[in-house]
Design an enzyme around this catalytic site. Structure first.
Site, PDB file in Angstrom:
ATOM      1  N   GLU A   1     -30.365  -5.757  26.066  1.00  0.00           N
ATOM      2  CA  GLU A   1     -30.785  -5.583  27.804  1.00  0.00           C
ATOM      3  C   GLU A   1     -31.229  -6.086  28.989  1.00  0.00           C
ATOM      4  O   GLU A   1     -31.029  -5.530  30.089  1.00  0.00           O
ATOM      5  CB  GLU A   1     -31.514  -3.876  27.768  1.00  0.00           C
ATOM      6  N   GLY A   2     -30.714  -7.658  28.610  1.00  0.00           N
ATOM      7  CA  GLY A   2     -30.695  -8.306  29.738  1.00  0.00           C
ATOM      8  C   GLY A   2     -32.425  -8.843  29.566  1.00  0.00           C
ATOM      9  O   GLY A   2     -32.170 -10.324  29.953  1.00  0.00           O
TER      10      GLY A   2
END
Length: 360
Positions: A320-321
């Site tokens: 998710e970064g």
């Protein structure tokens, strides 16, 4: 659209400016090499910005492309098929690791729905207004996208990159919010690296058990059979075994390189898109940093192929970064050190030289 056209549009970071940055670093009070990789990062940023001394990173932005993948119906993910919108909602509500880190570092987050499988009313209009289609096809038996949808998704990524560059964003932290995305990403990497499914099959950010891993490996194997005949055309490859979010991310990465906008890659999904983009434009990886080791074997293959060395290895697999965002302070520190460390005083050097002469 032909992605190979990007090869003529992308230049490498300025080599002359990088040499000037290296010479400036040699004159600073801390000996060259004493700061390790921070020296290299500072010089890379100077070349990207065409500025010596390097300018501080003042307007970073997290950009997350979101989508659902039909292959998740096979039970290859730790999350149920069609639930990527729940990840988006949790991020918007500040209840994910990425959201917490973004608050901590005061970095804005932009989420782009390229192919979520949910009713648009469940999410803000600013997120869903770019959607290419509702979910991507099951790549082991059908194409992820039509040719027209693949081109639309790539153009979406290009448009988002232009918007970020025009708004003053000076560095992008790139991630994804997807269910089934690591399966599509591993397929792309295996196809482009010429390897087998078992070599690239990982357990994803949510984690899967051994039976799910075997199902995932089989899905990648079957998807690879469909990918290999279209390896000569990157856009067709994305349509066949990619997905709307992956195609958009690929277009985004290519246009960021055109616009000289540096990007920190997160995990296997962004790495797969980067590998497709490199196939289209060999200079493009010069504008990207690998933020972290995600634990996915396919990411390792992709980064090796692009000669990108991850900045961090903290065992962060949540995706998710988050891992790429953790690398941002390191890049900002490199910029600050390169810009603010004083240079040695010339008079001191002259005195030392005179002393040496007197001693002779």
């Amino acid at each position: 659209m032909n992605l190979d056209d990007f090869s003529d549009l992308i230049e490498r970071p300025d080599g002359g400016v990088r040499r000037d940055a290296e010479e400036r670093r040699e004159r600073q009070i801390v000996p060259p090499g004493a700061l390790g990789r921070l020296d290299e990062l500072g010089e890379w940023l100077s070349a990207a910005q065409q500025a010596v001394p390097v300018k501080p990173i003042l307007q970073p932005r997290v950009v997350l492309f979101a989508g659902d993948h039909g292959v998740a119906e096979l039970g290859v993910s730790g999350r149920a098929a069609g639930t990527a919108h729940e990840l988006v909602r949790a991020t918007l509500e500040g209840a994910t690791p990425l959201a917490v880190l973004a608050r901590q570092f005061s970095v804005p987050v932009r989420i782009v729905d390229a192919g979520l499988d949910c009713e648009p009313e469940l999410l803000p209009e600013s997120v869903v207004r770019h959607r290419v289609r509702r979910g991507s096809g099951r790549i082991d038996i059908e194409d992820a996208l039509t040719a027209e949808e693949a081109e639309q998704a790539v153009r979406l990524g290009i448009a988002i990159a232009d918007e970020e560059a025009d708004s003053g964003t000076d560095l992008v932290v790139l991630g994804d919010l997807s269910v089934g995305g690591t399966t599509a990403a591993a397929t792309l990497i295996a196809a482009l690296c010429g390897t087998d499914a078992s070599v690239v099959t990982g357990r994803g950010g949510a984690g899967i058990d051994d039976l799910a891993w075997m199902r995932k490996c089989a899905a990648i194997r079957d998807s690879l059979r469909r990918a290999r005949p279209v390896l000569g055309d990157q856009l067709e490859l994305l349509a066949t075994v990619g997905g709307a979010d992956l195609a958009a991310t690929t277009g985004f990465l290519l246009q960021c390189a055109v616009r000289r906008l540096p990007v920190i890659l997160d995990g296997v999904v962004s790495s797969a898109c980067a590998l497709v983009a490199q196939r289209a434009a060999f200079r493009a990886p010069d504008w990207w940093l690998a933020g972290q080791v995600s634990g996915e074997p396919a990411q390792t293959k992709a980064l090796d192929r692009m000669a990108l060395s991850p900045l961090l290895d903290h065992g962060v697999i949540v995706g998710e970064g988050s891992g790429a965002l953790l690398a941002l302070p390191l890049v900002q520190a490199a910029a600050a050190l390169a810009a603010e460390l004083p240079e040695r005083v010339q008079a001191d050097e002259d005195d030392a030289s005179k002393t040496d002469t007197d001693d002779d």
